[in-house]
Motif scaffolding. Sequence first.
Motif, PDB file in Angstrom:
ATOM      1  N   SER A  55       0.829  -1.209   0.000  1.00 21.95           N
ATOM      2  CA  SER A  55       0.000   0.000   0.000  1.00 21.95           C
ATOM      3  C   SER A  55       0.861   1.255   0.000  1.00 21.95           C
ATOM      4  CB  SER A  55      -0.934   0.005   1.206  1.00 21.95           C
ATOM      5  OG  SER A  55      -0.209  -0.074   2.420  1.00 21.95           O
ATOM      6  N   GLN A  87       1.199   4.106  -2.953  1.00 19.75           N
ATOM      7  CA  GLN A  87       0.991   5.518  -2.622  1.00 19.75           C
ATOM      8  C   GLN A  87       2.115   6.381  -3.192  1.00 19.75           C
ATOM      9  OE1 GLN A  87       1.579   6.784   1.536  1.00 19.75           O
ATOM     10  NE2 GLN A  87      -0.414   7.775   1.419  1.00 19.75           N
ATOM     11  N   THR A 121      -1.832  -5.807  -3.369  1.00 18.49           N
ATOM     12  CA  THR A 121      -1.804  -5.821  -1.904  1.00 18.49           C
ATOM     13  C   THR A 121      -2.332  -7.158  -1.412  1.00 18.49           C
ATOM     14  OG1 THR A 121      -3.995  -4.812  -1.824  1.00 18.49           O
ATOM     15  CG2 THR A 121      -2.106  -3.331  -1.743  1.00 18.49           C
ATOM     16  N   LYS A 136     -14.728   2.327  12.208  1.00 20.75           N
ATOM     17  CA  LYS A 136     -14.412   3.156  11.024  1.00 20.75           C
ATOM     18  C   LYS A 136     -14.407   4.637  11.401  1.00 20.75           C
ATOM     19  CE  LYS A 136     -16.644   4.726   6.752  1.00 20.75           C
ATOM     20  NZ  LYS A 136     -17.036   6.050   7.296  1.00 20.75           N
ATOM     21  N   HIS A 162     -11.463   6.455   8.954  1.00 19.17           N
ATOM     22  CA  HIS A 162     -11.377   5.872   7.618  1.00 19.17           C
ATOM     23  C   HIS A 162     -12.472   6.454   6.723  1.00 19.17           C
ATOM     24  CE1 HIS A 162      -9.191   1.983   9.118  1.00 19.17           C
ATOM     25  NE2 HIS A 162      -8.360   2.980   8.891  1.00 19.17           N
ATOM     26  N   ASN A 194     -13.522   4.857   4.006  1.00 17.73           N
ATOM     27  CA  ASN A 194     -14.269   3.719   3.454  1.00 17.73           C
ATOM     28  C   ASN A 194     -14.214   2.553   4.434  1.00 17.73           C
ATOM     29  OD1 ASN A 194     -15.077   1.403   1.878  1.00 17.73           O
ATOM     30  ND2 ASN A 194     -14.755   2.674   0.051  1.00 17.73           N
ATOM     31  N   THR A 228     -11.600  -0.294   4.207  1.00 16.61           N
ATOM     32  CA  THR A 228     -10.293  -0.162   4.858  1.00 16.61           C
ATOM     33  C   THR A 228     -10.344  -0.737   6.266  1.00 16.61           C
ATOM     34  OG1 THR A 228      -9.956   1.879   3.607  1.00 16.61           O
ATOM     35  CG2 THR A 228      -8.447   1.463   5.429  1.00 16.61           C
ATOM     36  N   THR A 229     -11.447  -0.500   6.953  1.00 19.02           N
ATOM     37  CA  THR A 229     -11.598  -0.994   8.322  1.00 19.02           C
ATOM     38  C   THR A 229     -11.770  -2.506   8.358  1.00 19.02           C
ATOM     39  OG1 THR A 229     -12.846   1.060   8.645  1.00 19.02           O
ATOM     40  CG2 THR A 229     -12.782  -0.467  10.494  1.00 19.02           C
ATOM     41  N   ILE A 246     -10.245  -4.806   7.079  1.00 17.06           N
ATOM     42  CA  ILE A 246      -9.021  -5.614   7.165  1.00 17.06           C
ATOM     43  C   ILE A 246      -8.803  -6.130   8.587  1.00 17.06           C
ATOM     44  CG2 ILE A 246      -7.477  -3.672   7.618  1.00 17.06           C
ATOM     45  CD1 ILE A 246      -5.388  -5.066   5.891  1.00 17.06           C
TER      46      ILE A 246
END
Length: 339
Positions: free
Chosen positions: A80, A84, A118, A285, A290, A292, A295-296, A298
């Motif tokens: 990730s 970026q 990823t 979240k 976050h 979205n 993302t949480t 995970i």
Amino acid sequence: MGSDDFYRLVRAWLTIHLPRARRLSPHTVRSYKTALNALLDYLRQTRGLQVGEVSFEALDHAALTGFGIWLLETKQLAPSSVNQRVAAIKSFLSYCAGEDPALVALWLDAKRIRPVRTSDRAPDALDMAAVEALIRTPGQDTPRGLRDTTIIVLLFDTAARIQELLDLTPADIETDAGQGRVTLTGKGRKTRTVPIMDTTAGHLDQYLAAFHPDARDSATPFFFTTRAGQRHQMSQDNISYLLNKHAAAARERCPGIPDRIHAHQLRHARAMQMLRAGVPLPHIKEFLGHANIATTSIYATADNKMVRDAIQKAASSTPDPVALWKGDDDLILQLAGLH
């Protein structure tokens, strides 16, 4: 196009386009600057190019593809983080193409570079024994120990990103019993207010009394260093140094602490603790800031993976334009806005 053109556009992108035209936060601009500095380091190490020798001619498809591989394999960044940094370079080249049509082909070539895949690898969260050992190590019998303990406690309890912690001011802190909270400014200048435990509020009261006795509502940096009699916001390097210093000492009684730690591991630890306590993902979240919920998610995936791993482990145990950019590397970097 020579190095003069390259650094002229670097400076304009970092100092005018990103902060003024796109109105990005200082934290986001710093992340773009980090990506450019990493690219310069890569070109120096792999192509033998010194700072003053870098130009757009060096940024061919092979170089940019190799940059991602170098970040992944040599610098050992997470996929990730690699994506970026490569995306930041693509953004820079997109800007350059808009400024000079001769660079459009370079930008289109860069767009063809695919992101690194990823994995669903679990976040590298510290376990609670490591968190407790780290919190207890600095002690509170000296001003520096009190400061470092407060930093570690606050990083964990609020799950703050490191820059969110550094951007705090005394005015962002409320410590009333049962109502303690901290207002964090996250990505995109979005603010969120997170509750804190009463024990954390007690640590903050001690810290405020020692370091901000007359300025609890001020906008000065909450955590600071003093140079030439002036207070300055602490840097991310300051935080990284003190965390690893105390981790080395804490490792004697908690061998499970990794050889090198970073602030995000405390954030991951708090998220995993909340998940296991039954806090719904949407609440986590919002707590983490976050954008979205994917993302949480995970953390939920990570927790399921840990359960599977534990089961398997248990089972296995049974049976001037020309002159301007020439010269000292530090000067060139400074002029380009990279220092």
